[in-house]
Design an enzyme around this catalytic site. Structure first.
Site, PDB file in Angstrom:
ATOM      1  CE  LYS A 176      -2.063   2.976   1.957  1.00  0.00           C
ATOM      2  NZ  LYS A 176      -1.803   4.388   1.623  1.00  0.00           N
ATOM      3  CD  GLU A 252      12.321   0.424   8.796  1.00  0.00           C
ATOM      4  OE1 GLU A 252      12.177   1.127   7.788  1.00  0.00           O
ATOM      5  OE2 GLU A 252      13.038  -0.586   8.826  1.00  0.00           O
ATOM      6  CB  CYS A 286      12.744   8.829   8.838  1.00  0.00           C
ATOM      7  SG  CYS A 286      13.811   7.686   7.967  1.00  0.00           S
ATOM      8  CD  GLU A 388       8.967  12.918  12.182  1.00  0.00           C
ATOM      9  OE1 GLU A 388       7.803  12.492  12.240  1.00  0.00           O
ATOM     10  OE2 GLU A 388       9.907  12.270  11.698  1.00  0.00           O
TER      11      GLU A 388
HETATM   12  P1  NAD Z   1       1.940   8.381   7.588  1.00  0.00           P
HETATM   13  O1  NAD Z   1       2.046   7.630   8.852  1.00  0.00           O
HETATM   14  O2  NAD Z   1       0.990   9.511   7.508  1.00  0.00           O
HETATM   15  O3  NAD Z   1       1.539   7.414   6.386  1.00  0.00           O
HETATM   16  C1  NAD Z   1       2.301   6.273   6.073  1.00  0.00           C
HETATM   17  C2  NAD Z   1       1.410   5.266   5.370  1.00  0.00           C
HETATM   18  O4  NAD Z   1       0.442   4.761   6.293  1.00  0.00           O
HETATM   19  C3  NAD Z   1       0.627   5.822   4.188  1.00  0.00           C
HETATM   20  O5  NAD Z   1       0.635   4.859   3.166  1.00  0.00           O
HETATM   21  C4  NAD Z   1      -0.771   6.001   4.761  1.00  0.00           C
HETATM   22  O6  NAD Z   1      -1.794   5.955   3.795  1.00  0.00           O
HETATM   23  C5  NAD Z   1      -0.845   4.821   5.695  1.00  0.00           C
HETATM   24  N1  NAD Z   1      -1.815   4.937   6.789  1.00  0.00           N
HETATM   25  C6  NAD Z   1      -2.181   6.051   7.450  1.00  0.00           C
HETATM   26  N2  NAD Z   1      -3.054   5.741   8.450  1.00  0.00           N
HETATM   27  C7  NAD Z   1      -3.232   4.395   8.408  1.00  0.00           C
HETATM   28  C8  NAD Z   1      -4.000   3.476   9.162  1.00  0.00           C
HETATM   29  N3  NAD Z   1      -4.759   3.866  10.191  1.00  0.00           N
HETATM   30  N4  NAD Z   1      -3.953   2.166   8.839  1.00  0.00           N
HETATM   31  C9  NAD Z   1      -3.171   1.739   7.817  1.00  0.00           C
HETATM   32  N5  NAD Z   1      -2.417   2.564   7.063  1.00  0.00           N
HETATM   33  C10 NAD Z   1      -2.437   3.875   7.356  1.00  0.00           C
HETATM   34  O7  NAD Z   1       3.431   8.839   7.244  1.00  0.00           O
HETATM   35  P2  NAD Z   1       3.900   9.766   6.036  1.00  0.00           P
HETATM   36  O8  NAD Z   1       3.397  11.150   6.301  1.00  0.00           O
HETATM   37  O9  NAD Z   1       3.592   9.097   4.763  1.00  0.00           O
HETATM   38  O10 NAD Z   1       5.496   9.744   6.208  1.00  0.00           O
HETATM   39  C11 NAD Z   1       6.192  10.617   7.056  1.00  0.00           C
HETATM   40  C12 NAD Z   1       6.516   9.940   8.379  1.00  0.00           C
HETATM   41  O11 NAD Z   1       7.230   8.739   8.116  1.00  0.00           O
HETATM   42  C13 NAD Z   1       7.416  10.743   9.286  1.00  0.00           C
HETATM   43  O12 NAD Z   1       6.952  10.633  10.609  1.00  0.00           O
HETATM   44  C14 NAD Z   1       8.766  10.058   9.166  1.00  0.00           C
HETATM   45  O13 NAD Z   1       9.640  10.220  10.259  1.00  0.00           O
HETATM   46  C15 NAD Z   1       8.360   8.648   8.988  1.00  0.00           C
HETATM   47  N6  NAD Z   1       9.409   7.865   8.337  1.00  0.00           N
HETATM   48  C16 NAD Z   1      10.127   6.979   9.098  1.00  0.00           C
HETATM   49  C17 NAD Z   1      11.151   6.247   8.523  1.00  0.00           C
HETATM   50  C18 NAD Z   1      11.968   5.274   9.323  1.00  0.00           C
HETATM   51  O14 NAD Z   1      12.688   4.502   8.715  1.00  0.00           O
HETATM   52  N7  NAD Z   1      11.878   5.262  10.635  1.00  0.00           N
HETATM   53  C19 NAD Z   1      11.440   6.425   7.164  1.00  0.00           C
HETATM   54  C20 NAD Z   1      10.678   7.345   6.425  1.00  0.00           C
HETATM   55  C21 NAD Z   1       9.656   8.055   7.018  1.00  0.00           C
END
Ligand code: NAD
Length: 484
Positions: A176, A252, A286, A388
């Site tokens: 997804k 992550e 991240c 963040e």
């Molecule tokens: P997000 O959590 O908003 O979304 C990530 C994914 O989860 C998307 O595909 C979204 O549609 C899906 N999603 C959202 N709510 C959901 C739910 N209730 N059930 C299932 N799926 C759901 O994150 P984002 O805005 O896409 O990315 C930015 C964030 O990602 C930042 O917090 C960043 O630090 C983190 N990040 C972490 C790493 C790491 O390796 N630790 C790497 C990259 C990004």
């Protein structure tokens, strides 16, 4: 108008509903994406299960490895298509995606194919009362159908970071992608078909989180394990979904990473590394730095140099080779980042540079642009020092001792990454041991060997992936004991 399909059982399929994908550059609609409904997600999971029980499950490791090498080679052969799709979705500079996103997206398939090929079988001879003994050996089987939920900041790279090991270990997957970045995961479907990956091994369902494809996938009981990258709050929701059926998760999540700069550092290297860690990908990494602690004797010099660096970054479009920084991913994210810019002002920050929106010409004026921004003068409990932001910004503050800076660096709910800049390597080791984070760099940033463990401490993550550590999540170990 470009249409982006789901990819289910080797076919590109539409669905009843679409949503718009807008360009971060000017907010224009660049594609319509078919949103997977519950039935579509179910079809994808069923296809993945059938492939697992069918052709994919019957392949020997050497054949899987060959196919995954083929996937990597085909991504590289179609490099420019992936590059254009990734930059259209994210607005990031092509120079960046050309060096990081696409090559790493391809490499993730080769590296994990190598890991699985070279992983030895663990075995133990044991003694038994009759003196004849027994032989124990542990086999690794796939965990089954793996659900992969991805963010938008490094779409292909972070998706393949999960898809590569999942497939290498013999699982089948339903991906997804983020609703903001649907294109490269879909394009990968074409690659999978053209290199002969059996139907149903790799599936893509588009949509959002709650009430949409993300929720449908993570709550589907046909999914045996869920791996996720994204915000901590979302990770917690996914963990709850996974609890139903007691399914394993690898998470992550977010960070609020510190950079610690000692007066004895290689100054130019520390500036160059901190510049990248704060501003690359418009701060949407991240592992990026949002808190900078500088030892007092070089504080003013460091602030002046980082300011000069930030102001030298050319804000621009992906295909301009001079572009140093692109837009944020979306209007929604721009609103969020600008709300932090406002909070910093309200809480009394000194704005060293930036703090607002750059002037952009023509239709670019409608894009998700923000200025690279540096703040000083806030206490550690100010909002922008704790939460963040995920934008091109940092707060810099002085420190006077190792003990003080370790305490301050660790005073966060997060624990993803940290970087320490010093020419005293004894100090580097000492500090690294005391930082609460999954990754600590000394005199570098983002230097990654994909065989090493990757993941976050505290609320930045659960589990480690990378190299053999990925095998712990993507395989089920079984001990077999043979009485001799
Ligand atoms: P997000 O959590 O908003 O979304 C990530 C994914 O989860 C998307 O595909 C979204 O549609 C899906 N999603 C959202 N709510 C959901 C739910 N209730 N059930 C299932 N799926 C759901 O994150 P984002 O805005 O896409 O990315 C930015 C964030 O990602 C930042 O917090 C960043 O630090 C983190 N990040 C972490 C790493 C790491 O390796 N630790 C790497 C990259 C990004």
């Amino acid at each position: 108008m470009k249409k982006i399909n789901n990819f289910i059982n080797g076919e590109f399929v539409s669905s009843a509903r679409t949503f718009d994908k807008r360009s971060p550059l000017n907010d224009a609609i660049i594609a319509q994406v078919y949103e997977a409904g519950q039935a579509d997600v179910h079809a994808a999971v069923q296809a993945a299960r059938a492939a697992l029980d069918g052709p994919w499950g019957k392949l020997v490791v050497a054949d899987r490895v060959d196919l995954l090498y083929g996937v990597a080679d085909e991504i590289n052969r179609r490099f420019d298509e992936f590059l254009e799709a990734e930059c259209a979705d994210t607005g990031k500079p092509m120079s960046l995606a050309r060096h990081i996103d696409i090559p790493r997206g391809a490499a993730n398939f080769k590296i994990f194919a190598d890991v699985i090929k070279n992983t030895p079988t663990e075995f133990f001879n044991m003694t038994t009362p009759d003196g004849l003994g027994a032989l124990n050996y542990a086999t690794r089987s796939p965990v089954g159908v793996v659900g992969i939920v991805c963010p938008w900041n490094l779409p292909l790279l972070l998706m393949t970071w999960k898809a590569g090991p999942a497939l290498a270990c013999g699982n089948t997957i339903v991906v997804k992608p983020s609703e903001e970045t649907p294109q490269t995961a879909t394009l990968l479907g074409e690659v999978m078909n053209s290199v002969g990956i059996p139907k149903g091994v790799y599936n893509v369902v588009h949509g959002f989180g709650p009430g949409s494809a993300g929720e449908f996938l993570t709550t589907h009981q046909g999914v045996n394990a869920i791996t996720f990258t994204g915000e901590t709050r979302t990770g917690a929701a996914i963990m709850k979904a996974a609890a139903d059926g007691a399914r394993p998760v690898s998470l992550e999540m977010g960070g609020k990473n510190p950079a610690i700069i000692f007066a004895d550092c290689d100054f130019d290297a520390a500036i160059e590394g901190t510049m990248r860690s704060v501003f690359v990908n418009c701060g949407q990494v991240c592992l990026g730095t949002e808190r900078v602690y500088v030892e007092r004797p070089i504080f003013d010099k460091f602030v002046a140099a980082l300011k000069a660096g930030a102001e030298s970054l050319k804000i621009g479009v992906p295909d301009d080779p001079a572009t140093g920084i692109g837009p944020l991913i979306s209007q929604e994210h721009k609103t969020k980042v600008l709300s932090y810019y406002q909070k910093a002002k309200d809480e009394g920050a000194t704005i060293v540079t930036g703090g607002g929106v750059p002037e952009m010409a023509g239709d670019l004026a409608h894009g998700a642009w923000v200025q690279p921004t540096i703040w000083l003068g806030l206490s550690d409990d100010a909002t922008v020092c704790r939460e963040e932001i995920f934008g091109p910004c940092c707060h810099i503050s002085p420190f006077d001792s190792e003990e003080e800076v370790i305490r301050r660096a660790n005073d966060t709910i997060y624990g993803l990454a940290a970087s320490i800049w010093t020419s005293n390597l004894q100090r580097g080791h000492r500090m690294a041991a005391k930082i609460d984070a999954g990754l600590v760099w000394v005199n570098s940033w983002f230097l990654r060997d994909l065989r090493t463990p990757f993941g976050g401490a505290k609320q930045s993550g659960i589990g480690r992936e990378g190299g053999v550590h990925s095998l712990e999540f993507y395989t089920e170990l079984k001990n077999i004991c043979i009485k001799l």
